[in-house]
Design a protein around this motif. Structure first.
Motif, mmCIF file in Angstrom:
data_model
loop_
_atom_site.group_PDB
_atom_site.id
_atom_site.type_symbol
_atom_site.label_atom_id
_atom_site.label_comp_id
_atom_site.label_asym_id
_atom_site.label_seq_id
_atom_site.Cartn_x
_atom_site.Cartn_y
_atom_site.Cartn_z
ATOM 1 N N GLY A 48 -26.938 -3.306 23.073
ATOM 2 C CA GLY A 48 -26.403 -2.004 22.677
ATOM 3 C C GLY A 48 -25.033 -2.051 22.020
ATOM 4 O O GLY A 48 -24.506 -1.012 21.612
ATOM 5 N N LEU A 49 -24.435 -3.236 21.901
ATOM 6 C CA LEU A 49 -23.105 -3.298 21.250
ATOM 7 C C LEU A 49 -23.240 -3.018 19.755
ATOM 8 O O LEU A 49 -24.262 -3.322 19.144
ATOM 9 C CB LEU A 49 -22.483 -4.685 21.446
ATOM 10 C CG LEU A 49 -21.859 -4.977 22.806
ATOM 11 C CD1 LEU A 49 -21.326 -6.413 22.831
ATOM 12 C CD2 LEU A 49 -20.736 -3.999 23.137
ATOM 13 N N SER A 50 -22.165 -2.479 19.178
ATOM 14 C CA SER A 50 -22.142 -2.268 17.725
ATOM 15 C C SER A 50 -20.704 -2.368 17.231
ATOM 16 O O SER A 50 -19.762 -2.355 18.028
ATOM 17 C CB SER A 50 -22.732 -0.893 17.380
ATOM 18 O OG SER A 50 -21.967 0.111 18.003
ATOM 19 N N GLY A 51 -20.552 -2.479 15.915
ATOM 20 C CA GLY A 51 -19.218 -2.496 15.305
ATOM 21 C C GLY A 51 -18.544 -3.854 15.414
ATOM 22 O O GLY A 51 -19.199 -4.892 15.455
ATOM 23 N N ARG A 52 -17.211 -3.838 15.486
ATOM 24 C CA ARG A 52 -16.413 -5.084 15.529
ATOM 25 C C ARG A 52 -16.199 -5.493 16.975
ATOM 26 O O ARG A 52 -15.726 -4.696 17.785
ATOM 27 C CB ARG A 52 -15.053 -4.880 14.862
ATOM 28 C CG ARG A 52 -15.135 -4.599 13.371
ATOM 29 C CD ARG A 52 -13.755 -4.794 12.736
ATOM 30 N NE ARG A 52 -13.449 -6.203 12.583
ATOM 31 C CZ ARG A 52 -12.244 -6.724 12.722
ATOM 32 N NH1 ARG A 52 -11.216 -5.967 13.071
ATOM 33 N NH2 ARG A 52 -12.037 -8.018 12.546
ATOM 34 N N GLY A 69 -28.115 -6.646 16.074
ATOM 35 C CA GLY A 69 -27.853 -6.543 14.635
ATOM 36 C C GLY A 69 -26.834 -5.472 14.282
ATOM 37 O O GLY A 69 -26.226 -5.517 13.209
ATOM 38 N N ALA A 70 -26.614 -4.472 15.170
ATOM 39 C CA ALA A 70 -25.648 -3.403 14.879
ATOM 40 C C ALA A 70 -24.197 -3.895 14.978
ATOM 41 O O ALA A 70 -23.271 -3.155 14.624
ATOM 42 C CB ALA A 70 -25.864 -2.237 15.837
ATOM 43 N N VAL A 71 -23.993 -5.120 15.465
ATOM 44 C CA VAL A 71 -22.631 -5.689 15.502
ATOM 45 C C VAL A 71 -22.292 -6.169 14.089
ATOM 46 O O VAL A 71 -23.009 -6.982 13.504
ATOM 47 C CB VAL A 71 -22.559 -6.846 16.532
ATOM 48 C CG1 VAL A 71 -21.266 -7.635 16.385
ATOM 49 C CG2 VAL A 71 -22.698 -6.296 17.953
ATOM 50 N N SER A 72 -21.195 -5.641 13.531
ATOM 51 C CA SER A 72 -20.879 -5.967 12.134
ATOM 52 C C SER A 72 -20.111 -7.286 12.026
ATOM 53 O O SER A 72 -20.203 -7.982 11.020
ATOM 54 C CB SER A 72 -20.068 -4.833 11.491
ATOM 55 O OG SER A 72 -18.902 -4.584 12.260
ATOM 56 N N GLU A 146 -14.896 -0.602 24.546
ATOM 57 C CA GLU A 146 -15.452 -1.071 25.820
ATOM 58 C C GLU A 146 -15.303 -2.573 26.015
ATOM 59 O O GLU A 146 -15.239 -3.323 25.048
ATOM 60 C CB GLU A 146 -16.911 -0.637 25.971
ATOM 61 C CG GLU A 146 -17.929 -1.441 25.257
ATOM 62 C CD GLU A 146 -19.353 -0.900 25.456
ATOM 63 O OE1 GLU A 146 -19.893 -1.017 26.552
ATOM 64 O OE2 GLU A 146 -19.910 -0.390 24.467
ATOM 65 N N VAL A 147 -15.253 -2.954 27.290
ATOM 66 C CA VAL A 147 -15.266 -4.369 27.670
ATOM 67 C C VAL A 147 -16.621 -4.632 28.314
ATOM 68 O O VAL A 147 -17.035 -3.892 29.203
ATOM 69 C CB VAL A 147 -14.179 -4.701 28.727
ATOM 70 C CG1 VAL A 147 -14.207 -6.186 29.076
ATOM 71 C CG2 VAL A 147 -12.803 -4.288 28.254
ATOM 72 N N ARG A 148 -17.318 -5.650 27.845
ATOM 73 C CA ARG A 148 -18.532 -6.106 28.534
ATOM 74 C C ARG A 148 -18.158 -7.365 29.297
ATOM 75 O O ARG A 148 -17.582 -8.288 28.709
ATOM 76 C CB ARG A 148 -19.628 -6.437 27.516
ATOM 77 C CG ARG A 148 -20.140 -5.236 26.749
ATOM 78 C CD ARG A 148 -20.994 -4.346 27.630
ATOM 79 N NE ARG A 148 -21.512 -3.224 26.859
ATOM 80 C CZ ARG A 148 -22.670 -3.224 26.231
ATOM 81 N NH1 ARG A 148 -23.443 -4.302 26.248
ATOM 82 N NH2 ARG A 148 -23.063 -2.154 25.568
ATOM 83 N N PHE A 149 -18.475 -7.408 30.576
ATOM 84 C CA PHE A 149 -18.081 -8.582 31.361
ATOM 85 C C PHE A 149 -19.236 -9.149 32.182
ATOM 86 O O PHE A 149 -20.082 -8.404 32.691
ATOM 87 C CB PHE A 149 -16.883 -8.271 32.266
ATOM 88 C CG PHE A 149 -17.082 -7.139 33.244
ATOM 89 C CD1 PHE A 149 -16.760 -5.837 32.893
ATOM 90 C CD2 PHE A 149 -17.595 -7.365 34.515
ATOM 91 C CE1 PHE A 149 -16.948 -4.785 33.792
ATOM 92 C CE2 PHE A 149 -17.765 -6.330 35.425
ATOM 93 C CZ PHE A 149 -17.451 -5.025 35.059
#
Ligand SMILES: C[S@@+](CC[C@H](N)C(=O)[O-])C[C@H]1O[C@@H](n2cnc3c(N)ncnc32)[C@H](O)[C@@H]1O
Length: 229
Positions: A48-52, A69-72, A146-149
């Motif tokens: 679900g992550l996206s962007g930078r 793929g939504a991660v630029s 957000e931080v994913r850990f």
């Protein structure tokens, strides 16, 4: 701080210098992808992550294949030379653009508020200064970022926590690239001013004997967004 190798006498300017650990980790971590189910954990960590995105302590780059793929763009910070080279090779195979950059969590070589998300997996156990590293992550995240850990830490019963503390004071950090087993990653995120999102306890390995490194947490935290006027 420059480091002098006991064997060669050469001075290393890397902030983290654990070549032996790095080689061992590169092997063990690849096996753990299938044998310990780490590939599935990485998939859940990054879904679900996206962007930078900035990834701190990227190691040999095993997360790269799991970015959606939504991660630029991913900027992957890795201070250890051997692991960084492996991360560069992994970045070349990655479907999302990954830029591998030398640096340490305590002084991230990037602009403030430049990222939508930050990823830490099995890193807060090893950084020298956890509050400073989390302060840096806060700085480089945009408000609301957000931080994913996925981190291991203190856990189990009294005997296990005593064992973890004893290991941290003696053998464990020098043998395992500066890792500590008795830290409290969730408490550290809270203390650093992050809002905790959903997170859950995970045992690694899920079945079998409990190890001092078994007590993991997988989840999300947020840099608070400013209140609307
Ligand atoms: C156990 S490895 C985990 C690697 C990777 N994140 C993963 O999920 O496989 C710990 C990593 O933290 C890195 N590390 C240690 N101290 C660090 C610091 N001060 N800043 C950033 N990374 C650091 C190590 O070089 C190593 O790559």
């Amino acid at each position: 701080m420059p480091l002098r190798s006991a064997r060669s006498g050469k001075v290393s300017r890397d902030p983290v210098h654990h070549p032996l650990f790095a080689r061992c980790y590169a092997r063990i971590s690849v096996r753990a992808e299938t044998r310990m189910g780490m590939a599935g954990v990485r998939e859940r960590l990054l879904a679900g992550l996206s962007g930078r995105v900035i990834e701190i302590g990227a190691g040999n780059g095993l997360n790269f294949a799991h970015y959606p793929g939504a991660v630029s763009e991913v900027v992957a910070i890795e201070p250890e030379r051997v692991l960084r080279q492996l991360a560069v090779e992994s970045a070349l195979r990655s479907e999302v653009p990954v830029d591998v950059v030398p640096g340490a969590a305590e002084a991230l070589p990037v602009k403030s508020e430049a990222f939508d998300a930050a990823v830490v997996s099995l890193v807060l156990c090893s950084v020298r200064d956890v509050p400073r590293a989390l302060g840096e992550i806060r700085r480089v995240l945009r408000p609301g970022g957000e931080v994913r850990f996925f981190e291991h830490g203190r856990g189990g019963g009294r005997a296990m926590t005593l064992t973890q503390r004893a290991l941290d004071r003696t053998l464990w950090p020098p043998l395992s690239g500066g890792c500590h087993v008795a830290r409290d990653p969730v408490g550290a995120l809270r203390d650093a001013g992050f809002e905790l999102g959903p997170y859950r306890q995970v045992l690694m390995p899920e079945k079998g004997p409990r190890l001092p490194t078994s007590y993991c947490v997988l989840g999300t935290a947020w840099r608070p967004a400013p209140e609307e006027p």
